[in-house]
Design a protein around this motif. Structure first.
Motif, PDB file in Angstrom:
ATOM      1  N   LEU A  22       0.831  -1.204   0.000  1.00  0.00           N
ATOM      2  CA  LEU A  22       0.000   0.000   0.000  1.00  0.00           C
ATOM      3  C   LEU A  22       0.864   1.253   0.000  1.00  0.00           C
ATOM      4  N   LEU A  23       2.097   1.057   0.425  1.00  0.00           N
ATOM      5  CA  LEU A  23       3.023   2.184   0.462  1.00  0.00           C
ATOM      6  C   LEU A  23       4.298   1.775  -0.251  1.00  0.00           C
ATOM      7  N   THR A  24       4.864   2.638  -1.005  1.00  0.00           N
ATOM      8  CA  THR A  24       6.142   2.308  -1.637  1.00  0.00           C
ATOM      9  C   THR A  24       7.251   2.451  -0.612  1.00  0.00           C
ATOM     10  N   THR A  25       8.323   1.739  -0.844  1.00  0.00           N
ATOM     11  CA  THR A  25       9.437   1.822   0.091  1.00  0.00           C
ATOM     12  C   THR A  25      10.316   3.040  -0.188  1.00  0.00           C
ATOM     13  N   TYR A 150      -4.253 -12.956  15.639  1.00  0.00           N
ATOM     14  CA  TYR A 150      -3.006 -12.974  14.870  1.00  0.00           C
ATOM     15  C   TYR A 150      -3.320 -12.764  13.399  1.00  0.00           C
ATOM     16  N   SER A 151      -2.301 -12.852  12.560  1.00  0.00           N
ATOM     17  CA  SER A 151      -2.443 -12.643  11.124  1.00  0.00           C
ATOM     18  C   SER A 151      -2.895 -11.203  10.850  1.00  0.00           C
ATOM     19  N   ASP A 152      -4.025 -11.003  10.177  1.00  0.00           N
ATOM     20  CA  ASP A 152      -4.463  -9.635   9.867  1.00  0.00           C
ATOM     21  C   ASP A 152      -4.763  -8.834  11.122  1.00  0.00           C
ATOM     22  N   ILE A 153      -5.023  -9.507  12.234  1.00  0.00           N
ATOM     23  CA  ILE A 153      -5.303  -8.836  13.500  1.00  0.00           C
ATOM     24  C   ILE A 153      -4.077  -8.060  13.968  1.00  0.00           C
ATOM     25  N   THR A 154      -2.916  -8.355  13.386  1.00  0.00           N
ATOM     26  CA  THR A 154      -1.684  -7.620  13.680  1.00  0.00           C
ATOM     27  C   THR A 154      -1.894  -6.114  13.605  1.00  0.00           C
ATOM     28  N   ALA A 155      -2.657  -5.640  12.630  1.00  0.00           N
ATOM     29  CA  ALA A 155      -2.886  -4.196  12.489  1.00  0.00           C
ATOM     30  C   ALA A 155      -3.529  -3.624  13.753  1.00  0.00           C
ATOM     31  N   LEU A 156      -4.476  -4.359  14.327  1.00  0.00           N
ATOM     32  CA  LEU A 156      -5.148  -3.894  15.539  1.00  0.00           C
ATOM     33  C   LEU A 156      -4.251  -4.042  16.762  1.00  0.00           C
ATOM     34  N   LEU A 157      -3.506  -5.140  16.834  1.00  0.00           N
ATOM     35  CA  LEU A 157      -2.604  -5.343  17.961  1.00  0.00           C
ATOM     36  C   LEU A 157      -1.590  -4.210  18.055  1.00  0.00           C
ATOM     37  N   VAL A 234       1.225  -7.651   6.970  1.00  0.00           N
ATOM     38  CA  VAL A 234       0.397  -6.603   7.569  1.00  0.00           C
ATOM     39  C   VAL A 234       1.271  -5.481   8.117  1.00  0.00           C
ATOM     40  N   LEU A 235       2.343  -5.847   8.823  1.00  0.00           N
ATOM     41  CA  LEU A 235       3.253  -4.834   9.355  1.00  0.00           C
ATOM     42  C   LEU A 235       3.825  -3.979   8.239  1.00  0.00           C
ATOM     43  N   SER A 236       4.285  -4.610   7.162  1.00  0.00           N
ATOM     44  CA  SER A 236       4.910  -3.843   6.083  1.00  0.00           C
ATOM     45  C   SER A 236       3.920  -2.918   5.390  1.00  0.00           C
ATOM     46  N   HIS A 237       2.617  -3.247   5.466  1.00  0.00           N
ATOM     47  CA  HIS A 237       1.613  -2.439   4.783  1.00  0.00           C
ATOM     48  C   HIS A 237       1.071  -1.295   5.619  1.00  0.00           C
ATOM     49  N   ILE A 238       1.417  -1.231   6.906  1.00  0.00           N
ATOM     50  CA  ILE A 238       0.992  -0.080   7.702  1.00  0.00           C
ATOM     51  C   ILE A 238       2.180   0.822   8.065  1.00  0.00           C
ATOM     52  N   LEU A 239       3.360   0.510   7.523  1.00  0.00           N
ATOM     53  CA  LEU A 239       4.511   1.377   7.751  1.00  0.00           C
ATOM     54  C   LEU A 239       4.215   2.784   7.257  1.00  0.00           C
ATOM     55  N   GLY A 240       4.713   3.758   7.980  1.00  0.00           N
ATOM     56  CA  GLY A 240       4.483   5.150   7.620  1.00  0.00           C
ATOM     57  C   GLY A 240       3.252   5.730   8.270  1.00  0.00           C
ATOM     58  N   SER A 241       2.448   4.882   8.926  1.00  0.00           N
ATOM     59  CA  SER A 241       1.258   5.366   9.623  1.00  0.00           C
ATOM     60  C   SER A 241       1.576   5.556  11.105  1.00  0.00           C
ATOM     61  N   LYS A 242       0.687   6.228  11.794  1.00  0.00           N
ATOM     62  CA  LYS A 242       0.886   6.459  13.228  1.00  0.00           C
ATOM     63  C   LYS A 242       0.564   5.222  14.058  1.00  0.00           C
ATOM     64  N   TYR A 243       0.137   4.150  13.406  1.00  0.00           N
ATOM     65  CA  TYR A 243      -0.264   2.944  14.124  1.00  0.00           C
ATOM     66  C   TYR A 243       0.866   1.929  14.269  1.00  0.00           C
ATOM     67  N   VAL A 244       2.080   2.339  13.912  1.00  0.00           N
ATOM     68  CA  VAL A 244       3.246   1.471  14.045  1.00  0.00           C
ATOM     69  C   VAL A 244       4.024   1.902  15.286  1.00  0.00           C
ATOM     70  N   PRO A 245       4.286   0.982  16.217  1.00  0.00           N
ATOM     71  CA  PRO A 245       5.020   1.338  17.440  1.00  0.00           C
ATOM     72  C   PRO A 245       6.476   1.684  17.161  1.00  0.00           C
ATOM     73  N   GLN A 270      11.816  -3.964   2.839  1.00  0.00           N
ATOM     74  CA  GLN A 270      11.048  -2.770   3.181  1.00  0.00           C
ATOM     75  C   GLN A 270      11.276  -2.367   4.640  1.00  0.00           C
ATOM     76  N   LEU A 271      11.326  -3.353   5.538  1.00  0.00           N
ATOM     77  CA  LEU A 271      11.615  -3.052   6.941  1.00  0.00           C
ATOM     78  C   LEU A 271      13.014  -2.449   7.085  1.00  0.00           C
ATOM     79  N   LYS A 272      13.940  -2.952   6.275  1.00  0.00           N
ATOM     80  CA  LYS A 272      15.300  -2.408   6.314  1.00  0.00           C
ATOM     81  C   LYS A 272      15.320  -0.961   5.830  1.00  0.00           C
TER      82      LYS A 272
END
Length: 355
Positions: A22-25, A150-157, A234-245, A270-272
């Protein structure tokens, strides 16, 4: 959206719905991820006990098979819990369990309801990231309780933890296999409040050595830090948002399902590029279920990817932990201090994850 062919995989394949970022690296390396409060106060939910009530919600994929829900209800009742189903648990909107507003409303209402002691997702799939802006984080912070999936629930966690400090749990969803291994870790972590040590099962069967559920040590050593992670896609697709710790000094754990190795390579890259890998103190890769190397000549393996991206970090790291789309699951708290032994392939909580 088609269900996973393996009934023991509780969530739907990430690839089917998140097959492109959803976001480019591009440019992530220069982005400032210090938008988080370094003084985020960790809030522990109250430990569960027999007689407590667990609320079932569907924040992503629809629970259109009623028998699956009934099996979940009976399994939780067998552990001594009461069960309440979300108002919209059987709603359908395409591949989603109803409209975004309704799925979010179920979660908000479960947190607001004093009679609900814990909230569990029935399925993963896709759709949790869509409702992140619709959750009432002030309400959640005032009414902390166990939230697990778990899985897609990662976004909420990750979203709930980053916005409130509430410890969330990467563990079984309702449709998981409630066997003794998973139930024991669920009880140890959420009911007994143990400083749990998570170790893979030892089972040789008729073989001379253990073949299944082996640990692969990437880099030996012991690391300490807060556990943060979940599904890699899921983690890689919410990078750049305020919902990433904030990952500074954390132990990153990730898992995935039905992804070609080149996709795993792309997402870890992408994480790198986002600067996350350079911040962490330790690394744990759980299971990448049904993630075979590409059949094309010269495909990289997961081990190759670890050698390329993780080994150069020179931090304790291992793969093979019982985290992911598998029958036997750890219950892993997000936001709790822990240590890993990359040689043994173990995770040890430094404290109770519940109050």
């Amino acid at each position: 959206m088609l269900p996973n062919k393996n009934p023991n995989h509780a969530s739907i394949s990430r690839r089917n719905f998140l097959n492109a970022s959803l976001l480019t690296t591009y440019g992530f390396a220069s982005m400032n991820f210090s938008i988080f409060d370094d003084k985020l106060k960790v809030i522990k939910p109250v430990a569960l006990k027999k007689g407590d009530t667990i609320g079932l919600v569907c924040p992503a994929y629809s629970a259109f098979i009623r028998e699956e829900v009934q099996i979940t209800v009976e399994s939780l009742q067998e552990m001594g819990f009461k069960v309440v189903q979300g108002k919209h648990i059987f709603d359908r909107y395409g591949y989603l369990a109803g409209k975004d507003e309704d799925r979010a409303a179920d979660i908000n209402e479960m947190f607001a309801d004093k009679k609900i002691d814990a909230i569990m997702a029935m399925h993963g799939g896709w759709g949790c990231a869509r409702i992140l802006p619709l959750l009432d984080y002030k309400l959640i912070k005032k009414n902390p309780k166990v939230f697990i999936g778990y899985s897609d629930i990662t976004a909420l966690l990750l979203g709930i933890y980053s916005q409130t400090g509430l410890v969330t749990f990467h563990g079984p969803v309702g449709s998981s296999t409630w066997n003794s291994f998973s139930v024991d870790y669920f009880k140890n972590t959420l009911m007994e409040g143990s400083a749990t040590k998570m170790s893979n099962p030892v089972k040789k069967g008729d073989s001379l050595v253990q073949v299944e559920d082996r640990i692969y040590t990437i880099t030996s050593g012991i690391a300490k830090g807060k556990l943060i992670g979940g599904n890699l896609t899921v983690l890689s697709h919410i990078l750049g948002s305020k919902y990433v710790p904030d990952f500074k000094g954390a132990i990153l754990f990730i898992e995935d399902v039905q992804e070609d190795t080149y996709r795993i390579d792309r997402m870890i890259t992408q994480l790198k590029l986002a600067g996350i890998l350079n911040q962490i103190a330790g690394f744990v890769f759980g299971k990448c279920t049904d993630c075979p190397p590409s059949k094309s000549y010269g495909s990289l393996t997961l081990e190759d990817i670890f050698e390329d991206h993780i080994k150069p970090l020179k931090i304790p790291a291992f793969s093979g932990a019982m985290i992911g789309h598998i029958k036997d699951k750890f219950t892993v708290p997000i936001g709790i201090e822990a240590s890993i032994d990359a040689t043994e392939g173990t995770i040890k909580l430094a404290e109770s994850a519940v109050s």
